[in-house]
Scaffold this motif. Structure first.
Motif, PDB file in Angstrom:
ATOM      1  N   ALA A 193     -10.128 -14.826 -14.888  1.00 49.04           N
ATOM      2  CA  ALA A 193      -9.081 -14.455 -13.929  1.00 49.04           C
ATOM      3  C   ALA A 193      -8.041 -13.545 -14.560  1.00 49.04           C
ATOM      4  N   ALA A 194      -7.760 -13.752 -15.858  1.00 51.86           N
ATOM      5  CA  ALA A 194      -6.753 -12.935 -16.535  1.00 51.86           C
ATOM      6  C   ALA A 194      -7.162 -11.481 -16.631  1.00 51.86           C
ATOM      7  N   ASN A 195      -8.462 -11.207 -16.499  1.00 51.60           N
ATOM      8  CA  ASN A 195      -8.959  -9.830 -16.611  1.00 51.60           C
ATOM      9  C   ASN A 195      -9.035  -9.107 -15.279  1.00 51.60           C
ATOM     10  N   ILE A 196      -8.949  -9.828 -14.171  1.00 58.22           N
ATOM     11  CA  ILE A 196      -9.057  -9.209 -12.847  1.00 58.22           C
ATOM     12  C   ILE A 196      -7.667  -8.778 -12.402  1.00 58.22           C
ATOM     13  N   ARG A 197      -7.500  -7.488 -12.167  1.00 59.96           N
ATOM     14  CA  ARG A 197      -6.194  -6.966 -11.793  1.00 59.96           C
ATOM     15  C   ARG A 197      -6.316  -6.162 -10.504  1.00 59.96           C
ATOM     16  N   LEU A 198      -5.422  -6.434  -9.563  1.00 61.53           N
ATOM     17  CA  LEU A 198      -5.375  -5.697  -8.299  1.00 61.53           C
ATOM     18  C   LEU A 198      -4.135  -4.830  -8.263  1.00 61.53           C
ATOM     19  N   ASP A 199      -4.285  -3.623  -7.733  1.00 61.24           N
ATOM     20  CA  ASP A 199      -3.151  -2.722  -7.553  1.00 61.24           C
ATOM     21  C   ASP A 199      -2.519  -2.937  -6.182  1.00 61.24           C
ATOM     22  N   PRO A 200      -1.182  -2.876  -6.087  1.00 60.56           N
ATOM     23  CA  PRO A 200      -0.519  -2.900  -4.779  1.00 60.56           C
ATOM     24  C   PRO A 200      -0.593  -1.512  -4.142  1.00 60.56           C
ATOM     25  N   ALA A 201      -1.796  -1.045  -3.896  1.00 62.25           N
ATOM     26  CA  ALA A 201      -2.015   0.345  -3.510  1.00 62.25           C
ATOM     27  C   ALA A 201      -1.396   0.669  -2.157  1.00 62.25           C
ATOM     28  N   ALA A 202      -0.733   1.810  -2.096  1.00 58.01           N
ATOM     29  CA  ALA A 202      -0.188   2.318  -0.839  1.00 58.01           C
ATOM     30  C   ALA A 202      -1.184   3.298  -0.245  1.00 58.01           C
ATOM     31  N   GLY A 203      -1.393   3.223   1.059  1.00 55.76           N
ATOM     32  CA  GLY A 203      -2.336   4.144   1.684  1.00 55.76           C
ATOM     33  C   GLY A 203      -2.864   3.603   2.989  1.00 55.76           C
ATOM     34  N   LEU A 204      -4.057   4.030   3.349  1.00 54.15           N
ATOM     35  CA  LEU A 204      -4.668   3.671   4.628  1.00 54.15           C
ATOM     36  C   LEU A 204      -5.952   2.875   4.411  1.00 54.15           C
ATOM     37  N   PHE A 205      -6.087   1.793   5.146  1.00 53.13           N
ATOM     38  CA  PHE A 205      -7.339   1.048   5.224  1.00 53.13           C
ATOM     39  C   PHE A 205      -7.432   0.565   6.663  1.00 53.13           C
ATOM     40  N   GLY A 206      -8.241   1.264   7.443  1.00 53.14           N
ATOM     41  CA  GLY A 206      -8.342   0.916   8.856  1.00 53.14           C
ATOM     42  C   GLY A 206      -9.415   1.746   9.530  1.00 53.14           C
ATOM     43  N   LEU A 214      -5.671  -2.017   9.385  1.00 56.29           N
ATOM     44  CA  LEU A 214      -6.175  -3.347   9.063  1.00 56.29           C
ATOM     45  C   LEU A 214      -5.479  -3.943   7.850  1.00 56.29           C
ATOM     46  N   ALA A 215      -5.328  -3.154   6.773  1.00 53.00           N
ATOM     47  CA  ALA A 215      -4.788  -3.690   5.527  1.00 53.00           C
ATOM     48  C   ALA A 215      -4.349  -2.541   4.631  1.00 53.00           C
ATOM     49  N   ARG A 216      -3.840  -2.894   3.447  1.00 48.84           N
ATOM     50  CA  ARG A 216      -3.602  -1.889   2.417  1.00 48.84           C
ATOM     51  C   ARG A 216      -4.939  -1.564   1.744  1.00 48.84           C
ATOM     52  N   PRO A 217      -5.069  -0.412   1.117  1.00 44.83           N
ATOM     53  CA  PRO A 217      -6.297  -0.143   0.362  1.00 44.83           C
ATOM     54  C   PRO A 217      -6.505  -1.217  -0.708  1.00 44.83           C
ATOM     55  N   PHE A 218      -7.754  -1.622  -0.883  1.00 46.85           N
ATOM     56  CA  PHE A 218      -8.088  -2.657  -1.856  1.00 46.85           C
ATOM     57  C   PHE A 218      -8.611  -1.986  -3.123  1.00 46.85           C
ATOM     58  N   ARG A 219      -7.868  -2.128  -4.237  1.00 48.37           N
ATOM     59  CA  ARG A 219      -8.236  -1.492  -5.494  1.00 48.37           C
ATOM     60  C   ARG A 219      -8.180  -2.516  -6.629  1.00 48.37           C
ATOM     61  N   TRP A 220      -9.280  -2.651  -7.346  1.00 51.04           N
ATOM     62  CA  TRP A 220      -9.356  -3.632  -8.437  1.00 51.04           C
ATOM     63  C   TRP A 220      -9.757  -2.957  -9.741  1.00 51.04           C
ATOM     64  N   SER A 221      -9.382  -3.588 -10.840  1.00 52.30           N
ATOM     65  CA  SER A 221      -9.805  -3.180 -12.184  1.00 52.30           C
ATOM     66  C   SER A 221     -10.137  -4.433 -12.970  1.00 52.30           C
ATOM     67  N   LEU A 222     -10.960  -4.281 -13.987  1.00 55.38           N
ATOM     68  CA  LEU A 222     -11.169  -5.317 -14.993  1.00 55.38           C
ATOM     69  C   LEU A 222     -10.525  -4.803 -16.278  1.00 55.38           C
ATOM     70  N   VAL A 223      -9.591  -5.585 -16.820  1.00 54.42           N
ATOM     71  CA  VAL A 223      -8.737  -5.094 -17.897  1.00 54.42           C
ATOM     72  C   VAL A 223      -8.761  -6.066 -19.069  1.00 54.42           C
ATOM     73  N   ALA A 224      -9.164  -5.589 -20.243  1.00 56.51           N
ATOM     74  CA  ALA A 224      -9.124  -6.407 -21.449  1.00 56.51           C
ATOM     75  C   ALA A 224      -7.674  -6.613 -21.887  1.00 56.51           C
ATOM     76  N   LEU A 225      -7.424  -7.726 -22.537  1.00 57.62           N
ATOM     77  CA  LEU A 225      -6.048  -8.057 -22.923  1.00 57.62           C
ATOM     78  C   LEU A 225      -5.492  -7.117 -23.983  1.00 57.62           C
ATOM     79  N   ARG A 226      -6.360  -6.368 -24.672  1.00 55.67           N
ATOM     80  CA  ARG A 226      -5.858  -5.419 -25.673  1.00 55.67           C
ATOM     81  C   ARG A 226      -5.152  -4.221 -25.025  1.00 55.67           C
ATOM     82  N   LEU A 227      -5.369  -4.018 -23.735  1.00 60.90           N
ATOM     83  CA  LEU A 227      -4.766  -2.876 -23.048  1.00 60.90           C
ATOM     84  C   LEU A 227      -3.381  -3.253 -22.538  1.00 60.90           C
ATOM     85  N   VAL A 228      -2.456  -3.362 -23.458  1.00 60.33           N
ATOM     86  CA  VAL A 228      -1.125  -3.889 -23.140  1.00 60.33           C
ATOM     87  C   VAL A 228      -0.293  -2.912 -22.311  1.00 60.33           C
ATOM     88  N   GLN A 229      -0.679  -1.624 -22.277  1.00 57.12           N
ATOM     89  CA  GLN A 229       0.095  -0.644 -21.507  1.00 57.12           C
ATOM     90  C   GLN A 229      -0.347  -0.560 -20.040  1.00 57.12           C
TER      91      GLN A 229
END
Length: 479
Positions: free
Chosen positions: A243-256, A445-460
């Motif tokens: 779970a710590a590696n799954i990251r979602l963006d609060p993306a602004a845009g269109l999903f509909g 319908l919603a905000r755009p759904f955008r996900w990443s998988l992020v290793a903990l070494r990527l602190v930035q």
């Protein structure tokens, strides 16, 4: 319909062990092998955008938080009336070692302003001129306070040629069959100690399909999977990364769903409004992720409109009441014309099927017979729009949602483009928002759904509204 995607059983349980901070940062971008596109007269693919942003800078660029930072320009000023942006260039060099000069920047930028995918939102620019070898001016016919966010798009990064590349912040040092090895450019101005990059500052950029990228990540052979959308989200759920590696963006845009054909049952705006009202948005987002946000209005915020987002008239009604209204309208239509059928254009993906399951159930509940069609099928009545906003202007939302909207809405959107002052622009944007909402030419319908998988070494790495993660802002700041 088949997808040909099988994830190994070993992925059903994974640990959250930290990937060692050793060697290059390995990035899998979803798509084909990254290629550098020069002055393309089309929308760039995600791998093209990621690579272009890495090896070439525009005047400005996005940082890890999606905010503006200097690129080729070290500073800039805007005149009081907002019709002139003056950029002072930093002491940059092209990959060949030649110094960056304003004259060449002007030539390259003019090319990009007419050929890039964001060109329709840059029509207020009247000219780009060289003031000195270190200073350029962008002249506007109309003020545009959001210009810098457009200039930060990878589409406006300045590439001399496919072989010569740009001016960094990274450059290609080795090319493999499916990947590229990128290394930070040594910049005396930004690295006065001239220490040079370490192996951990390098980036290995891979373009590959989502299933392969996810397998690579959960096997700890990659640090980042970027570019995830709802299309491939079921693969992430299947693989169960930590779970710590799954990251979602609060993306602004269109999903509909954009209305693509205004005939049959959708010829009546009241039918379109009743249809929009009856979709169960809460169930849709809950089926995907508790972090996904539903939307009922076209605009996410007031942005540069004179008024807050126009809310549809049904927004305050309970869904059961809304569902009853559409059933009544369908019954009336059915008595005269038979059961209404609507073709819905969706991606041919596992996520598209997940979305189809929810939307089809809602349409059946309304008394409408849904038909799934390919994403680019011109015969579709409704077509999914899934786009992240490049900048924070309501005109972008209105223009992109107006696929087959009313003449009134289209005229108001054009008036907003040509408005001579910011006040006039805000007023016409509000008018366009009201007209497009009343016309129900787009079903949010919603905000755009955008996900990443992020290793903990990527602190930035940081989630942001642009859903954009520059390769020079991952493990450390290598500007």
């Amino acid at each position: 319909m088949t997808f040909g995607v099988v994830l190994p059983a070993l992925l059903l349980s994974t640990s959250c062990d930290r990937r060692a901070d050793v060697g290059p940062v390995v990035v899998s971008v979803i798509g084909d092998k990254p290629e550098l596109a020069v002055s393309a007269r089309r929308a760039l693919s995600l791998p093209e955008r990621v690579l272009t942003d890495a090896v070439a800078e525009g005047l400005v660029r996005f940082d890890a938080a999606g905010q503006i930072e200097g690129g080729l320009a070290e500073r800039w000023t805007v005149t009081d009336d907002g019709t002139s942006y003056i950029f002072r260039l930093r002491n940059a060099r092209w990959a060949s070692g030649q110094p960056v000069r304003a004259g060449e920047i002007v030539t390259l930028l003019k090319r990009q302003l007419t050929r890039s995918d964001v060109a329709p939102y840059l029509t207020a620019i009247s000219d780009v001129v060289e003031m000195t070898p270190e200073v350029i001016e962008v002249e506007l016919a109309r003020p545009r306070p959001d210009l810098l966010k457009l200039f930060a798009q990878p589409e406006l990064a300045l590439v001399r040629s496919a072989s010569a590349g740009g001016a960094g912040p990274l450059h290609v040092v080795r090319e493999g069959r499916h990947s590229l090895l990128l290394r930070p450019v040594v910049d005396p101005d930004r690295d006065p100690d001239n220490a040079g990059p370490t192996p951990e500052d390098d980036v290995r950029l891979i373009g590959e399909q989502a299933a392969r990228a996810i397998v690579r990540f959960v096997n700890k052979a990659a640090d980042l999977v970027t570019g995830g959308t709802i299309d491939d989200w079921p693969l992430v759920q299947r693989a169960e990364p930590a779970a710590a590696n799954i990251r979602l963006d609060p993306a602004a845009g269109l999903f509909g769903l954009a209305v693509q054909r205004r005939d049959g049952f959708l010829a009546d705006p009241a039918n379109r409004a009743a249809l929009s009202a009856a979709f169960d948005r809460a169930a849709l987002v809950a089926a995907v992720s508790p972090e996904w946000s539903a939307s009922e209005a076209l605009l996410p915020d007031q942005l540069d409109s004179l008024s807050p987002p126009t809310r549809p008239g049904w927004a305050t009604l309970p869904r059961e009441q809304r569902l009853g209204a559409i059933r009544a309208r369908v019954a009336t239509w059915r008595a005269a014309n038979g059961v209404p059928a609507l073709g819905v254009a969706l991606p041919d993906s596992l996520g598209g099927t997940m979305l189809w399951t929810r939307l089809a159930a809602d349409l059946y509940a309304m008394g409408v017979r849904p038909v799934r069609l390919a994403a680019d099928d011109p015969a579709a009545d409704l077509r999914l729009i899934d786009k992240v906003a490049p900048y924070d202007s309501a005109r972008w939302y209105l223009s992109e949602a107006c696929v087959a909207c009313s003449d009134e809405a289209r005229a108001a959107i054009e008036d907003a483009r040509l408005a001579p002052t910011l006040d006039a622009r805000a007023a016409t944007i509000a008018r366009a928002d009201a007209a497009l909402t009343a016309d129900t030419a787009y079903i949010p319908l919603a905000r755009p759904f955008r996900w990443s998988l992020v290793a903990l070494r990527l602190v930035q790495w940081q989630p942001n509204a642009r859903a954009w993660h520059p390769l020079n802002h991952l493990r450390s700041d290598t500007r």
